[in-house]
Design an enzyme around this catalytic site. Structure first.
Site, PDB file in Angstrom:
ATOM      1  N   ARG A   1      27.143 -53.274 -11.838  1.00 36.37           N
ATOM      2  CA  ARG A   1      27.800 -52.805 -10.607  1.00 36.37           C
ATOM      3  C   ARG A   1      26.767 -52.668  -9.477  1.00 36.37           C
ATOM      4  NH1 ARG A   1      30.207 -47.639 -13.148  1.00 36.37           N
ATOM      5  NH2 ARG A   1      30.833 -47.009 -11.050  1.00 36.37           N
TER       6      ARG A   1
ATOM      7  N   ARG B   1      28.901 -38.147 -15.254  1.00 36.49           N
ATOM      8  CA  ARG B   1      30.186 -37.942 -14.569  1.00 36.49           C
ATOM      9  C   ARG B   1      31.337 -37.829 -15.577  1.00 36.49           C
ATOM     10  NH1 ARG B   1      32.287 -42.002 -10.099  1.00 36.49           N
ATOM     11  NH2 ARG B   1      31.877 -43.555 -11.696  1.00 36.49           N
TER      12      ARG B   1
ATOM     13  N   LYS C   1      30.559 -41.322  -3.067  1.00 37.02           N
ATOM     14  CA  LYS C   1      31.610 -41.660  -2.079  1.00 37.02           C
ATOM     15  C   LYS C   1      32.875 -40.809  -2.309  1.00 37.02           C
ATOM     16  CE  LYS C   1      31.647 -46.019  -3.363  1.00 37.02           C
ATOM     17  NZ  LYS C   1      30.544 -46.013  -4.343  1.00 37.02           N
TER      18      LYS C   1
ATOM     19  N   ARG D   1      34.547 -42.533 -17.573  1.00 35.41           N
ATOM     20  CA  ARG D   1      35.094 -43.834 -17.183  1.00 35.41           C
ATOM     21  C   ARG D   1      34.513 -44.942 -18.050  1.00 35.41           C
ATOM     22  NH1 ARG D   1      34.921 -44.265 -10.680  1.00 35.41           N
ATOM     23  NH2 ARG D   1      34.100 -46.321 -11.182  1.00 35.41           N
TER      24      ARG D   1
ATOM     25  N   ARG E   1      34.510 -54.283   0.436  1.00 35.84           N
ATOM     26  CA  ARG E   1      33.368 -54.344  -0.451  1.00 35.84           C
ATOM     27  C   ARG E   1      32.632 -55.682  -0.368  1.00 35.84           C
ATOM     28  NH1 ARG E   1      34.541 -50.091  -4.392  1.00 35.84           N
ATOM     29  NH2 ARG E   1      32.810 -50.036  -5.826  1.00 35.84           N
TER      30      ARG E   1
HETATM   31  P1  AP5 Z   1      31.248 -39.961  -7.220  1.00 36.96           P
HETATM   32  O1  AP5 Z   1      31.626 -39.169  -6.014  1.00 36.96           O
HETATM   33  O2  AP5 Z   1      32.265 -40.168  -8.282  1.00 36.96           O
HETATM   34  O3  AP5 Z   1      30.575 -41.357  -6.782  1.00 36.96           O
HETATM   35  P2  AP5 Z   1      31.204 -42.686  -6.201  1.00 36.96           P
HETATM   36  O4  AP5 Z   1      30.251 -43.216  -5.196  1.00 36.96           O
HETATM   37  O5  AP5 Z   1      32.616 -42.458  -5.763  1.00 36.96           O
HETATM   38  O6  AP5 Z   1      31.123 -43.564  -7.501  1.00 36.96           O
HETATM   39  P3  AP5 Z   1      32.078 -44.658  -8.110  1.00 36.96           P
HETATM   40  O7  AP5 Z   1      31.493 -44.981  -9.460  1.00 36.96           O
HETATM   41  O8  AP5 Z   1      33.513 -44.201  -8.102  1.00 36.96           O
HETATM   42  O9  AP5 Z   1      31.893 -45.841  -7.152  1.00 36.96           O
HETATM   43  P4  AP5 Z   1      32.139 -47.300  -7.458  1.00 36.96           P
HETATM   44  O10 AP5 Z   1      31.995 -47.889  -6.112  1.00 36.96           O
HETATM   45  O11 AP5 Z   1      31.324 -47.896  -8.526  1.00 36.96           O
HETATM   46  O12 AP5 Z   1      33.583 -47.289  -8.122  1.00 36.96           O
HETATM   47  P5  AP5 Z   1      35.045 -47.466  -7.561  1.00 36.96           P
HETATM   48  O13 AP5 Z   1      35.897 -46.498  -8.259  1.00 36.96           O
HETATM   49  O14 AP5 Z   1      35.098 -47.523  -6.084  1.00 36.96           O
HETATM   50  O15 AP5 Z   1      29.951 -39.241  -7.867  1.00 36.96           O
HETATM   51  C1  AP5 Z   1      29.343 -39.726  -9.046  1.00 36.96           C
HETATM   52  C2  AP5 Z   1      28.872 -38.536  -9.921  1.00 36.96           C
HETATM   53  O16 AP5 Z   1      27.813 -37.846  -9.250  1.00 36.96           O
HETATM   54  C3  AP5 Z   1      29.957 -37.458 -10.170  1.00 36.96           C
HETATM   55  O17 AP5 Z   1      29.747 -36.919 -11.453  1.00 36.96           O
HETATM   56  C4  AP5 Z   1      29.694 -36.394  -9.103  1.00 36.96           C
HETATM   57  O18 AP5 Z   1      30.118 -35.097  -9.504  1.00 36.96           O
HETATM   58  C5  AP5 Z   1      28.180 -36.495  -8.958  1.00 36.96           C
HETATM   59  N1  AP5 Z   1      27.720 -36.240  -7.602  1.00 36.96           N
HETATM   60  C6  AP5 Z   1      28.286 -36.693  -6.441  1.00 36.96           C
HETATM   61  N2  AP5 Z   1      27.565 -36.314  -5.376  1.00 36.96           N
HETATM   62  C7  AP5 Z   1      26.490 -35.618  -5.886  1.00 36.96           C
HETATM   63  C8  AP5 Z   1      25.369 -34.981  -5.283  1.00 36.96           C
HETATM   64  N3  AP5 Z   1      25.192 -34.978  -3.955  1.00 36.96           N
HETATM   65  N4  AP5 Z   1      24.444 -34.364  -6.092  1.00 36.96           N
HETATM   66  C9  AP5 Z   1      24.603 -34.378  -7.462  1.00 36.96           C
HETATM   67  N5  AP5 Z   1      25.659 -34.948  -8.077  1.00 36.96           N
HETATM   68  C10 AP5 Z   1      26.589 -35.582  -7.303  1.00 36.96           C
HETATM   69  O19 AP5 Z   1      35.368 -48.955  -8.085  1.00 36.96           O
HETATM   70  C11 AP5 Z   1      35.442 -49.237  -9.472  1.00 36.96           C
HETATM   71  C12 AP5 Z   1      35.635 -50.727  -9.689  1.00 36.96           C
HETATM   72  O20 AP5 Z   1      36.874 -51.157  -9.076  1.00 36.96           O
HETATM   73  C13 AP5 Z   1      34.574 -51.648  -9.069  1.00 36.96           C
HETATM   74  O21 AP5 Z   1      33.455 -51.800  -9.899  1.00 36.96           O
HETATM   75  C14 AP5 Z   1      35.372 -52.964  -8.887  1.00 36.96           C
HETATM   76  O22 AP5 Z   1      35.485 -53.645 -10.101  1.00 36.96           O
HETATM   77  C15 AP5 Z   1      36.749 -52.458  -8.505  1.00 36.96           C
HETATM   78  N6  AP5 Z   1      36.914 -52.352  -7.040  1.00 36.96           N
HETATM   79  C16 AP5 Z   1      37.039 -51.206  -6.306  1.00 36.96           C
HETATM   80  N7  AP5 Z   1      37.165 -51.493  -4.993  1.00 36.96           N
HETATM   81  C17 AP5 Z   1      37.120 -52.849  -4.884  1.00 36.96           C
HETATM   82  C18 AP5 Z   1      37.185 -53.758  -3.788  1.00 36.96           C
HETATM   83  N8  AP5 Z   1      37.301 -53.323  -2.522  1.00 36.96           N
HETATM   84  N9  AP5 Z   1      37.079 -55.081  -4.056  1.00 36.96           N
HETATM   85  C19 AP5 Z   1      36.975 -55.541  -5.314  1.00 36.96           C
HETATM   86  N10 AP5 Z   1      36.896 -54.751  -6.394  1.00 36.96           N
HETATM   87  C20 AP5 Z   1      36.973 -53.403  -6.197  1.00 36.96           C
END
Ligand code: AP5
Length: 215
Positions: A170, A126, A13, A159, A87
């Site tokens: 997750r 990552r 994402k 992270r 979410r």
């Molecule tokens: P990356 O682009 O970083 O993936 P991502 O989908 O953004 O992953 P996240 O781990 O950030 O998502 P998440 O939803 O768990 O965490 P968030 O920060 O939102 O890519 C991942 C890796 O793959 C990287 O190394 C990248 O280089 C590689 N990659 C990407 N695309 C690729 C491809 N096509 N091919 C190969 N490699 C690739 O949330 C964190 C925490 O915050 C949650 O767990 C929760 O506790 C809290 N939180 C956040 N939002 C809310 C909400 N709305 N409500 C309640 N709690 C929330």
């Protein structure tokens, strides 16, 4: 234009949001990034959110909605790209209500989909820049110099929630709480599902196709 990206942890994402943001001049609203900044500052909000994030659980809606509503109100005249918000169904309903009240409308909710094994692999590899937040992958997008950010020479870190146990939690949270958003947006005729298994440029092309088909 108002877009939102959702999908399991590690599906890409953040990576796709950065690409979309540049081409379409969107303002990215990443709830995860905002929460991590609050944790780093050890603010009251950060201290409350940290425990949930470490456990791979959702941060309570009350905190999330306060952040989101303030942000939307402040940036209502811009083109927004929501990454990681909403979410769950309660957040989606609250977002819809807030947007309606401000005379705004969501154009498209895009779900990125991928196999679970690929997710675990991507997240284990990552790294992120502790200074500017740039995302790397030791396999698919490595930095030029190990451990150093290409853009700002900041230190690259892993992270705390990118360990196998938390990743699995997750993923469970995603299945039970977030996946139902697909039906929610399908019912509103603004949903699109994108295969996220290719390399970042391939996934981006899939995203563009989906955007063009809906405009
Ligand atoms: P990356 O682009 O970083 O993936 P991502 O989908 O953004 O992953 P996240 O781990 O950030 O998502 P998440 O939803 O768990 O965490 P968030 O920060 O939102 O890519 C991942 C890796 O793959 C990287 O190394 C990248 O280089 C590689 N990659 C990407 N695309 C690729 C491809 N096509 N091919 C190969 N490699 C690739 O949330 C964190 C925490 O915050 C949650 O767990 C929760 O506790 C809290 N939180 C956040 N939002 C809310 C909400 N709305 N409500 C309640 N709690 C929330």
């Amino acid at each position: 234009m108002m877009l939102l990206l959702f999908g399991p942890p590690g599906v890409g994402k953040g990576t796709q949001a950065d690409l979309l943001q540049k081409q379409y001049h969107l303002l990215k609203f990443s709830m995860g990034d905002i929460l991590r900044e609050e944790v780093a500052r050890q603010s009251e909000l950060g201290l409350e959110a940290e425990g949930y994030m470490k456990q791979g659980k959702l941060v309570p809606d009350k905190l999330i909605l306060e952040i989101a509503e303030d942000y939307i109100k402040k940036h209502r005249s811009e083109n927004l790209l929501f990454d990681g918000f909403p979410r769950n169904l309660a957040q989606a309903a609250a977002l819809e209500k807030k947007m309606q009240a401000l005379g705004l409308q969501l154009d498209l909710a895009i779900e990125l989909v991928i196999a679970q094994e690929t997710i675990i692999q991507r997240l284990a590899l990552r790294r992120y820049c502790s200074r500017c937040g740039a995302i790397y992958n030791l396999q698919s997008a490595p930095p030029r110099q190990p451990g150093i950010c290409d853009h700002c020479a900041g230190t690259l870190l892993q992270r705390p929630d990118d360990n196998e146990e938390t990743i699995r939690r997750r993923l469970q949270t995603y299945e039970t709480e977030t996946r139902p958003l697909a039906e929610f947006y399908q019912a509103r005729n603004c949903y699109c599902r994108v295969d996220a298994s290719g390399n970042p440029q391939q996934v981006y092309q899939n995203l563009i196709q989906c955007l063009n088909a809906h405009h």
